[in-house]
Design a protein around this motif. Structure first.
Motif, PDB file in Angstrom:
ATOM      1  N   GLY A 181       0.852  -1.180   0.000  1.00 29.14           N
ATOM      2  CA  GLY A 181       0.000   0.000   0.000  1.00 29.14           C
ATOM      3  C   GLY A 181       0.889   1.231   0.000  1.00 29.14           C
ATOM      4  O   GLY A 181       2.095   1.155  -0.253  1.00 29.14           O
ATOM      5  N   ALA A 182       0.310   2.364   0.325  1.00 29.58           N
ATOM      6  CA  ALA A 182       1.073   3.614   0.370  1.00 29.58           C
ATOM      7  C   ALA A 182       2.060   3.565   1.534  1.00 29.58           C
ATOM      8  O   ALA A 182       1.718   3.131   2.630  1.00 29.58           O
ATOM      9  CB  ALA A 182       0.134   4.802   0.518  1.00 29.58           C
ATOM     10  N   TRP A 183       3.281   3.998   1.298  1.00 27.92           N
ATOM     11  CA  TRP A 183       4.318   3.926   2.333  1.00 27.92           C
ATOM     12  C   TRP A 183       4.043   4.867   3.504  1.00 27.92           C
ATOM     13  O   TRP A 183       4.551   4.661   4.597  1.00 27.92           O
ATOM     14  CB  TRP A 183       5.689   4.207   1.724  1.00 27.92           C
ATOM     15  N   ASP A 184       3.235   5.893   3.270  1.00 27.69           N
ATOM     16  CA  ASP A 184       2.940   6.819   4.371  1.00 27.69           C
ATOM     17  C   ASP A 184       1.791   6.349   5.261  1.00 27.69           C
ATOM     18  O   ASP A 184       1.466   6.989   6.242  1.00 27.69           O
ATOM     19  CB  ASP A 184       2.676   8.228   3.840  1.00 27.69           C
ATOM     20  N   LYS A 185       1.173   5.227   4.936  1.00 25.84           N
ATOM     21  CA  LYS A 185       0.109   4.650   5.766  1.00 25.84           C
ATOM     22  C   LYS A 185       0.724   3.847   6.909  1.00 25.84           C
ATOM     23  O   LYS A 185       1.837   3.330   6.804  1.00 25.84           O
ATOM     24  CB  LYS A 185      -0.809   3.747   4.946  1.00 25.84           C
ATOM     25  N   LYS A 186      -0.022   3.699   8.008  1.00 26.03           N
ATOM     26  CA  LYS A 186       0.479   3.038   9.207  1.00 26.03           C
ATOM     27  C   LYS A 186       0.701   1.544   8.998  1.00 26.03           C
ATOM     28  O   LYS A 186       1.657   0.982   9.511  1.00 26.03           O
ATOM     29  CB  LYS A 186      -0.489   3.268  10.366  1.00 26.03           C
ATOM     30  N   ASP A 187      -0.190   0.879   8.262  1.00 28.55           N
ATOM     31  CA  ASP A 187      -0.121  -0.571   8.086  1.00 28.55           C
ATOM     32  C   ASP A 187      -0.015  -0.938   6.609  1.00 28.55           C
ATOM     33  O   ASP A 187      -0.323  -0.142   5.728  1.00 28.55           O
ATOM     34  CB  ASP A 187      -1.374  -1.228   8.680  1.00 28.55           C
ATOM     35  N   LYS A 223      20.112 -14.062   5.293  1.00 25.03           N
ATOM     36  CA  LYS A 223      20.602 -12.698   5.108  1.00 25.03           C
ATOM     37  C   LYS A 223      21.058 -12.453   3.672  1.00 25.03           C
ATOM     38  O   LYS A 223      20.960 -11.335   3.187  1.00 25.03           O
ATOM     39  CB  LYS A 223      21.724 -12.401   6.095  1.00 25.03           C
ATOM     40  N   SER A 224      21.491 -13.499   2.993  1.00 22.93           N
ATOM     41  CA  SER A 224      21.934 -13.337   1.603  1.00 22.93           C
ATOM     42  C   SER A 224      20.786 -12.968   0.664  1.00 22.93           C
ATOM     43  O   SER A 224      21.021 -12.449  -0.427  1.00 22.93           O
ATOM     44  CB  SER A 224      22.624 -14.610   1.116  1.00 22.93           C
ATOM     45  N   ALA A 225      19.544 -13.206   1.080  1.00 21.14           N
ATOM     46  CA  ALA A 225      18.377 -12.862   0.268  1.00 21.14           C
ATOM     47  C   ALA A 225      17.843 -11.466   0.573  1.00 21.14           C
ATOM     48  O   ALA A 225      17.016 -10.948  -0.157  1.00 21.14           O
ATOM     49  CB  ALA A 225      17.267 -13.890   0.475  1.00 21.14           C
ATOM     50  N   ILE A 226      18.308 -10.856   1.665  1.00 19.30           N
ATOM     51  CA  ILE A 226      17.801  -9.538   2.076  1.00 19.30           C
ATOM     52  C   ILE A 226      18.509  -8.445   1.274  1.00 19.30           C
ATOM     53  O   ILE A 226      19.727  -8.369   1.240  1.00 19.30           O
ATOM     54  CB  ILE A 226      18.027  -9.316   3.583  1.00 19.30           C
ATOM     55  N   GLU A 227      17.691  -7.618   0.616  1.00 19.09           N
ATOM     56  CA  GLU A 227      18.240  -6.497  -0.148  1.00 19.09           C
ATOM     57  C   GLU A 227      18.302  -5.219   0.684  1.00 19.09           C
ATOM     58  O   GLU A 227      19.203  -4.407   0.516  1.00 19.09           O
ATOM     59  CB  GLU A 227      17.400  -6.267  -1.398  1.00 19.09           C
ATOM     60  N   SER A 228      17.318  -5.032   1.552  1.00 17.96           N
ATOM     61  CA  SER A 228      17.316  -3.901   2.461  1.00 17.96           C
ATOM     62  C   SER A 228      16.386  -4.222   3.632  1.00 17.96           C
ATOM     63  O   SER A 228      15.610  -5.153   3.580  1.00 17.96           O
ATOM     64  CB  SER A 228      16.882  -2.604   1.754  1.00 17.96           C
ATOM     65  N   TYR A 229      16.502  -3.413   4.694  1.00 17.16           N
ATOM     66  CA  TYR A 229      15.709  -3.689   5.888  1.00 17.16           C
ATOM     67  C   TYR A 229      15.617  -2.430   6.724  1.00 17.16           C
ATOM     68  O   TYR A 229      16.411  -1.491   6.561  1.00 17.16           O
ATOM     69  CB  TYR A 229      16.310  -4.821   6.719  1.00 17.16           C
ATOM     70  N   GLY A 230      14.632  -2.417   7.620  1.00 19.81           N
ATOM     71  CA  GLY A 230      14.510  -1.290   8.533  1.00 19.81           C
ATOM     72  C   GLY A 230      13.184  -1.314   9.262  1.00 19.81           C
ATOM     73  O   GLY A 230      12.348  -2.194   9.047  1.00 19.81           O
ATOM     74  N   VAL A 231      13.010  -0.339  10.129  1.00 19.51           N
ATOM     75  CA  VAL A 231      11.741  -0.137  10.819  1.00 19.51           C
ATOM     76  C   VAL A 231      10.919   0.758   9.893  1.00 19.51           C
ATOM     77  O   VAL A 231      11.185   1.953   9.794  1.00 19.51           O
ATOM     78  CB  VAL A 231      11.961   0.521  12.197  1.00 19.51           C
ATOM     79  N   LEU A 232       9.963   0.153   9.182  1.00 21.46           N
ATOM     80  CA  LEU A 232       9.226   0.897   8.148  1.00 21.46           C
ATOM     81  C   LEU A 232       7.798   1.206   8.515  1.00 21.46           C
ATOM     82  O   LEU A 232       7.303   2.285   8.235  1.00 21.46           O
ATOM     83  CB  LEU A 232       9.262   0.123   6.830  1.00 21.46           C
ATOM     84  N   LYS A 233       7.079   0.247   9.054  1.00 25.25           N
ATOM     85  CA  LYS A 233       5.671   0.453   9.433  1.00 25.25           C
ATOM     86  C   LYS A 233       5.396  -0.205  10.739  1.00 25.25           C
ATOM     87  O   LYS A 233       6.008  -1.138  11.137  1.00 25.25           O
ATOM     88  CB  LYS A 233       4.727  -0.103   8.368  1.00 25.25           C
TER      89      LYS A 233
END
Length: 85
Positions: free
Chosen positions: A54-60, A75-85
């Motif tokens: 969905g829209a990245w600015d939405k909560k869920d 980990k070899s399959a992860i392209e990026s990561y973070g606290v996003l939603k």
């Protein structure tokens, strides 16, 4: 130019232990509480697979499906990561 920087040895994925993270992998996105990290895997507690963000600015996320048990992600399959939603 040389700059003074603060060195934090607890950087990267280890810094996010205990946080709800999103792992953007080469095929799917996974989200859950990051409870473990080693050289080859990231371990998510209460994991879900994200089919539509969905829209990245939405909560869920628009379409997220719970997975049973904990989930190990290579980990070899992860392209990026973070606290996003």
């Amino acid at each position: 130019m040389k700059k003074l920087v603060e060195i934090d040895e607890n950087e990267g994925m280890e810094k996010l232990l205990g946080e709800k993270v999103t792992l953007i992998c080469c095929r799917y996105f996974y989200t859950g509480k990051l409870i473990g990290v080693n050289d080859s895997d990231a371990l998510l507690e209460d994991p879900s697979i994200v089919y539509d963000t969905g829209a990245w600015d939405k909560k869920d996320y628009s379409d997220v499906q719970k997975l049973p048990g904990n989930l190990y992600v290579l980990k070899s399959a992860i392209e990026s990561y973070g606290v996003l939603k």
